[in-house]
Scaffold this active site. Sequence first.
Site, mmCIF file in Angstrom:
data_model
loop_
_atom_site.group_PDB
_atom_site.id
_atom_site.type_symbol
_atom_site.label_atom_id
_atom_site.label_comp_id
_atom_site.label_asym_id
_atom_site.label_seq_id
_atom_site.Cartn_x
_atom_site.Cartn_y
_atom_site.Cartn_z
ATOM 1 N N TYR A 94 0.594 0.530 0.435
ATOM 2 C CA TYR A 94 -0.595 1.328 0.129
ATOM 3 C C TYR A 94 -0.291 2.281 -1.007
ATOM 4 O O TYR A 94 0.852 2.711 -1.193
ATOM 5 C CB TYR A 94 -1.013 2.167 1.349
ATOM 6 C CG TYR A 94 -1.751 1.383 2.388
ATOM 7 C CD1 TYR A 94 -1.069 0.706 3.401
ATOM 8 C CD2 TYR A 94 -3.137 1.296 2.357
ATOM 9 C CE1 TYR A 94 -1.762 -0.026 4.348
ATOM 10 C CE2 TYR A 94 -3.831 0.569 3.305
ATOM 11 C CZ TYR A 94 -3.136 -0.083 4.300
ATOM 12 O OH TYR A 94 -3.815 -0.804 5.234
ATOM 13 N N ASP A 111 -10.830 0.813 5.916
ATOM 14 C CA ASP A 111 -11.980 1.569 6.387
ATOM 15 C C ASP A 111 -12.991 1.842 5.302
ATOM 16 O O ASP A 111 -12.765 1.569 4.120
ATOM 17 C CB ASP A 111 -11.509 2.894 6.975
ATOM 18 C CG ASP A 111 -11.243 2.760 8.448
ATOM 19 O OD1 ASP A 111 -10.125 3.057 8.875
ATOM 20 O OD2 ASP A 111 -12.159 2.316 9.165
#
Lengths: 482, 482
Positions: free
Chosen positions: B223, B133
């Site tokens: 992540y 994002d």
Amino acid sequence: MCDQLLQRVKYLEEAVESLNNQLRMNNGCREEDDVNKKTTPETLDGQTESKPGVTISSKKTKKHSKQRPFDFSSHPRRHVALRIAYLGWEYQGFAVQENTDKTVEARLFEALLKTRLIQDRQTSNYQRCGRTDKGVSAFSQVITIDLRSSLFSPGLGVTLPDKTPSGTYPKTGTPAKNSAPAGSELEYLKMLNRVLPQDIRLLDWAPAADGFSARFDCQSRTYRYYFPRGALDVELMAEAAQRFVGTHDFRNVCKMDVGNGVLQFQRTILAVTIRPFEENASGNPEDPQAPNDPYELFIFEIKGLAFLYHQVRCMMALLLLIGQKLESPEIINQLLDVASNPRKPQYSMAVDFPLVLYGCDFPGLAWQGGGAELHCASAALQQQWARSAVETHVYRGMLRGLEAMGAESSKSCWLVEGSRMKNYKPLLERPCCESLEARIDHFVKRGRLERDDGENGGEAVHRGKRSKHVHDSAQPSTTKLN
Amino acid sequence: MCDQLLQRVKYLEEAVESLNNQLRMNNGCREEDDVNKKTTPETLDGQTESKPGVTISSKKTKKHSKQRPFDFSSHPRRHVALRIAYLGWEYQGFAVQENTDKTVEARLFEALLKTRLIQDRQTSNYQRCGRTDKGVSAFSQVITIDLRSSLFSPGLGVTLPDKTPSGTYPKTGTPAKNSAPAGSELEYLKMLNRVLPQDIRLLDWAPAADGFSARFDCQSRTYRYYFPRGALDVELMAEAAQRFVGTHDFRNVCKMDVGNGVLQFQRTILAVTIRPFEENASGNPEDPQAPNDPYELFIFEIKGLAFLYHQVRCMMALLLLIGQKLESPEIINQLLDVASNPRKPQYSMAVDFPLVLYGCDFPGLAWQGGGAELHCASAALQQQWARSAVETHVYRGMLRGLEAMGAESSKSCWLVEGSRMKNYKPLLERPCCESLEARIDHFVKRGRLERDDGENGGEAVHRGKRSKHVHDSAQPSTTKLN
């Protein structure tokens, strides 16, 4: 038909006006209208304050905004010192400039006027300790100024208003919103910090005797320059830096500013250190196996009586060349030997963003203490640090990943773009800038400086008739700081 | 009179158009004209490349630029995987969007088209491992795509062009500027990195068998989320984080994206750690006197098969609440218990900038190695790190100064603005978002989803006729990553 056209013209004229307004706002064009409509950007502590009707300076104001007339003469005045911290990265420098509004001083004076602590700059008896340039920050900038006071009794630096014919002090009307409890001074820090942008903070204030001047009463100034080790020989830099200590002619280690009346370049450096930012750094210094961490940060800290224009950044430039082993430490002694080297070799000064005016020493000032303002400033700064630190570690994490993939560490100085190693030209082999004498000649020809026969047959140079600033050249001239 | 009005109307119309154009440019509106005139910003290694006439995608292009016709059909094609790193802070996300040009994919496709490695996106057989994002970075984003190749002999992933009637391969004209030595593949990384912006770098490439897909063949994704200790109880967070490991229904720990066909929320987390960034941190962990340093940075690292939309940031939000002692670690178990808690309490996800898609695992791919490109990427990144680290230390130096003046450290979480402590409302007492069933109903009513009676009397939901994207809902749906 004509009616329709008239309507169309009216519609288009409104459209053009509206678009022009949008463009002005987008371009950040600070015309008086926009300034008066300016909203303070959202601050980190959620407070916003927006009052129309503030003028920046009487010099530029064409419109007067809808201020209620304020009778300054009925208020006491107080001569004070203010200690200011600011992050200089988004500003064009500390001092007000003609061609931009984006200076620390501009924001300061907006705040002083908005809070009605001064009537205008010209009559505020304002002095600043030094100027910092574009991109340079300060933890301890000091100014002296006369502010409105709430003390109707004698106090340090207080000038009382004239009494009324009945022998009493004038009433000052309904108490201002920010008036402190009776008998105590206005909360200068709180009042100003509320309207200043977040990257400019007042940290402390002190009452000052009438003649006290931020500019002339400063006993010493301390700068810090932060830099990473990278491939630099920091130990060599630390040793070399000691060669700056003492009183020297620094004309080869600054940007000469003869046009502004700076004619003598002897300055005194009281102390210099280069040390790790983390004093208790990880890694055992006694362990010869522990490699020097290129990602370790260091502080170059320097304390002097006064500094020349860009002096610290020129000093840092030399130290970085020494750290890259492109010059030897002796270059410092050579450049301070102005008899042997009367003209400065061409070299770039170090970049601006790592430089901070960290301390200004004013013995004898009774700083009142920042109190709650310090906690607020600290909280805001911690959030900014957090964001910056996270970004730094995103970079660092990727660098570690690249190392794991086999990438080699760069050998060039990380603070400057490109590598200097290929085709490096030693300083003493480079073309030189104009000598001091040549520059003086230049301005004498233009009438901005004048030569006189001084006493004992020597020559003296002083401001000429056409000088931009007329002041006594025997005083420390407009010493531009870094 | 009417003539004058007509002239006035014409003049005003031109003024309006001109102002609108200025506004569009100022607002960074990227129309095709602007894109075609785009100059690559100055890169850190001093190379600039600016070629007019690049079209982004055939979908939006109205103008065709002055490209020499290029015969793709006479070149071999090769199915490859590309590993990409980027700093997401200046982008609106990885995936192309209709209303902005500032995406990583947009830059990628510009580069692929400019280098003529693809003819257009639609025919390039492009797949991406995930989407990140706005504000989110990646060290290891992987895409698969068909690129022009220089190999005229069979090789992994190579599709040869049709032979000419004489039985030979077509000549491809004068060797392209970037052609590698005969017999070796094009230097994909070098060609693309030269035209990509500095904050997007190709780190590696691998030939891939024809059916290989970045999206479906990814074995795991990792992540990282970087954060400072501040006043957080990091040890408690580390313990709590283990509760995420395993296969759970994460509907309460993500942003449900039912409209895009994500209908089941079971995901598998393979591993979670919270550890200091500096493994050999200064300070002796065995020394009970050594206080926890609020300025110490930590990494929250999480490895999973696949992630839901905003899942990692929601997980981090919960961990930050736990670290602030506003929630207990049990809240994680409670929110994963969707039978007891079918609806997600309203809470904000953690901010974007500390998040990095750090690893994507594709066993079986033969990564070729980044070579010189890694050194260049590392050198550029080191300069960016240096600037960031210096700024971080300017903040830190001032914070130390404030502490010395008596300022207290803030107790609130440094990653979020304002303090949450006052008026904190426990998650389980908050209003809830819509349940999954309610959301499904909503889209069934609109025809974007359809309910069927499934086998054994159960119910199945699948894409409806009016669905934006038509694909088999049994496949992992458009899994939006964080």
